[in-house]
Design a protein around this motif. Structure first.
Motif, PDB file in Angstrom:
ATOM      1  N   THR A   2       0.429 -10.320  12.981  1.00  0.00           N
ATOM      2  CA  THR A   2       1.305 -10.714  13.975  1.00  0.00           C
ATOM      3  C   THR A   2       1.859  -9.716  14.987  1.00  0.00           C
ATOM      4  O   THR A   2       1.412  -8.639  14.615  1.00  0.00           O
ATOM      5  CB  THR A   2       2.539 -11.328  13.186  1.00  0.00           C
ATOM      6  OG1 THR A   2       3.210 -10.047  12.617  1.00  0.00           O
ATOM      7  CG2 THR A   2       2.358 -12.420  11.820  1.00  0.00           C
ATOM      8  N   SER A   3       2.495 -10.136  15.728  1.00  0.00           N
ATOM      9  CA  SER A   3       3.124  -9.346  16.663  1.00  0.00           C
ATOM     10  C   SER A   3       4.550  -9.581  16.572  1.00  0.00           C
ATOM     11  O   SER A   3       5.118  -9.505  15.136  1.00  0.00           O
ATOM     12  CB  SER A   3       2.558  -9.371  18.221  1.00  0.00           C
ATOM     13  OG  SER A   3       3.102 -10.671  18.708  1.00  0.00           O
ATOM     14  N   THR A   4       5.577 -10.028  17.819  1.00  0.00           N
ATOM     15  CA  THR A   4       6.857 -10.045  17.566  1.00  0.00           C
ATOM     16  C   THR A   4       7.376 -11.398  17.142  1.00  0.00           C
ATOM     17  O   THR A   4       6.531 -12.232  17.400  1.00  0.00           O
ATOM     18  CB  THR A   4       7.723  -9.598  18.644  1.00  0.00           C
ATOM     19  OG1 THR A   4       7.073 -10.279  19.658  1.00  0.00           O
ATOM     20  CG2 THR A   4       7.395  -8.352  19.112  1.00  0.00           C
ATOM     21  N   SER A   5       8.256 -11.376  16.418  1.00  0.00           N
ATOM     22  CA  SER A   5       8.995 -12.668  15.948  1.00  0.00           C
ATOM     23  C   SER A   5       9.637 -13.270  17.128  1.00  0.00           C
ATOM     24  O   SER A   5      10.444 -12.457  17.908  1.00  0.00           O
ATOM     25  CB  SER A   5       9.957 -12.700  15.016  1.00  0.00           C
ATOM     26  OG  SER A   5      10.568 -13.687  14.550  1.00  0.00           O
ATOM     27  N   THR A   6       9.896 -14.751  17.103  1.00  0.00           N
ATOM     28  CA  THR A   6      10.479 -15.353  18.305  1.00  0.00           C
ATOM     29  C   THR A   6      11.743 -16.210  17.695  1.00  0.00           C
ATOM     30  O   THR A   6      12.279 -16.591  18.411  1.00  0.00           O
ATOM     31  CB  THR A   6       9.623 -16.198  19.063  1.00  0.00           C
ATOM     32  OG1 THR A   6       9.032 -17.038  18.108  1.00  0.00           O
ATOM     33  CG2 THR A   6       8.659 -15.383  19.822  1.00  0.00           C
ATOM     34  N   ALA A   7      11.946 -16.304  16.334  1.00  0.00           N
ATOM     35  CA  ALA A   7      13.212 -17.252  15.970  1.00  0.00           C
ATOM     36  C   ALA A   7      14.148 -16.077  15.618  1.00  0.00           C
ATOM     37  O   ALA A   7      14.008 -15.122  15.550  1.00  0.00           O
ATOM     38  CB  ALA A   7      12.702 -17.860  14.689  1.00  0.00           C
ATOM     39  N   ALA A   8      15.629 -16.763  16.091  1.00  0.00           N
ATOM     40  CA  ALA A   8      16.555 -15.871  15.866  1.00  0.00           C
ATOM     41  C   ALA A   8      17.088 -16.003  14.498  1.00  0.00           C
ATOM     42  O   ALA A   8      17.099 -16.774  13.721  1.00  0.00           O
ATOM     43  CB  ALA A   8      17.779 -16.425  16.884  1.00  0.00           C
ATOM     44  N   VAL A  27      11.117 -20.345  20.111  1.00  0.00           N
ATOM     45  CA  VAL A  27      10.229 -20.404  21.217  1.00  0.00           C
ATOM     46  C   VAL A  27       8.833 -19.923  20.801  1.00  0.00           C
ATOM     47  O   VAL A  27       8.783 -18.687  20.330  1.00  0.00           O
ATOM     48  CB  VAL A  27      10.501 -19.562  22.408  1.00  0.00           C
ATOM     49  CG1 VAL A  27       9.378 -19.826  23.539  1.00  0.00           C
ATOM     50  CG2 VAL A  27      11.895 -20.087  22.891  1.00  0.00           C
ATOM     51  N   PRO A  28       7.770 -20.999  20.554  1.00  0.00           N
ATOM     52  CA  PRO A  28       6.639 -20.518  20.029  1.00  0.00           C
ATOM     53  C   PRO A  28       6.039 -19.617  21.067  1.00  0.00           C
ATOM     54  O   PRO A  28       6.266 -19.577  22.245  1.00  0.00           O
ATOM     55  CB  PRO A  28       5.770 -21.845  19.754  1.00  0.00           C
ATOM     56  CG  PRO A  28       6.796 -22.755  20.696  1.00  0.00           C
ATOM     57  CD  PRO A  28       7.964 -22.042  20.961  1.00  0.00           C
ATOM     58  N   PRO A  29       4.888 -18.708  20.471  1.00  0.00           N
ATOM     59  CA  PRO A  29       4.303 -18.147  21.405  1.00  0.00           C
ATOM     60  C   PRO A  29       3.481 -18.827  22.569  1.00  0.00           C
ATOM     61  O   PRO A  29       3.055 -20.044  22.209  1.00  0.00           O
ATOM     62  CB  PRO A  29       3.287 -17.215  20.558  1.00  0.00           C
ATOM     63  CG  PRO A  29       3.202 -17.770  19.345  1.00  0.00           C
ATOM     64  CD  PRO A  29       4.478 -18.605  19.064  1.00  0.00           C
TER      65      PRO A  29
END
Length: 150
Positions: A144-150, A81-83
């Motif tokens: 960056t802030s947090t990653s969204t890929a699993a 899910v992209p930011p």
């Protein structure tokens, strides 16, 4: 001498002027296993995870026209899910985490041998990119802030 096939590269080395989403995250399809009726998602050969892709605009003002849009692939159990867009632009600025680059030869400009003529080829080197994650960018800083890929 053993060289890695994929090279780790920092996001800011590939996109020094930033990267902006221009597509949704979509599955990468395995064209050999897929049919017109049934699409089969491709998987990463190393991890076995499904492959996803997203197109981004390279904001480098000196990038060649055909290099302005770059596809980044990601291996993840679920669709990354992209930011969200922050509303300051129609494009969402992103940073790719764990970015790797793989060189390959683009021979799409090659022509087969014609009777009485030799094989002609204007092959060029090209790059394929993979990322472990996608995160929002603080424009201009490359952080960056947090990653969204699993």
């Amino acid at each position: 001498m053993a060289l890695a096939r994929r090279f780790k590269v920092p996001h800011h080395d590939v996109f020094p002027f930033g990267a902006y989403l221009v597509s949704e995250v979509t599955p990468v399809y395995d064209f050999e296993k897929s049919t017109r009726e049934v699409k089969v998602q491709d998987v990463d050969k190393e991890t076995g995870l499904p492959l996803w892709q997203v197109d981004v605009l390279d904001a480098d003002p000196e990038a060649a026209r055909k290099s302005k849009t770059v596809t980044i692939k990601m291996a993840a159990k679920v669709q990354p899910v992209p930011p969200p867009n922050d509303g300051s632009s129609p494009f969402t600025a992103v940073v790719f985490e764990g970015l790797t680059a793989t060189p390959w030869v683009d021979s799409t400009r090659c022509t087969g041998p014609e009777p009485g003529k030799s094989h002609r080829c204007r092959a060029q080197s090209a790059w394929s990119f993979r990322a472990e994650g996608i995160a929002p960018s603080k424009r201009g800083t490359g952080t960056t802030s947090t990653s969204t890929a699993a």
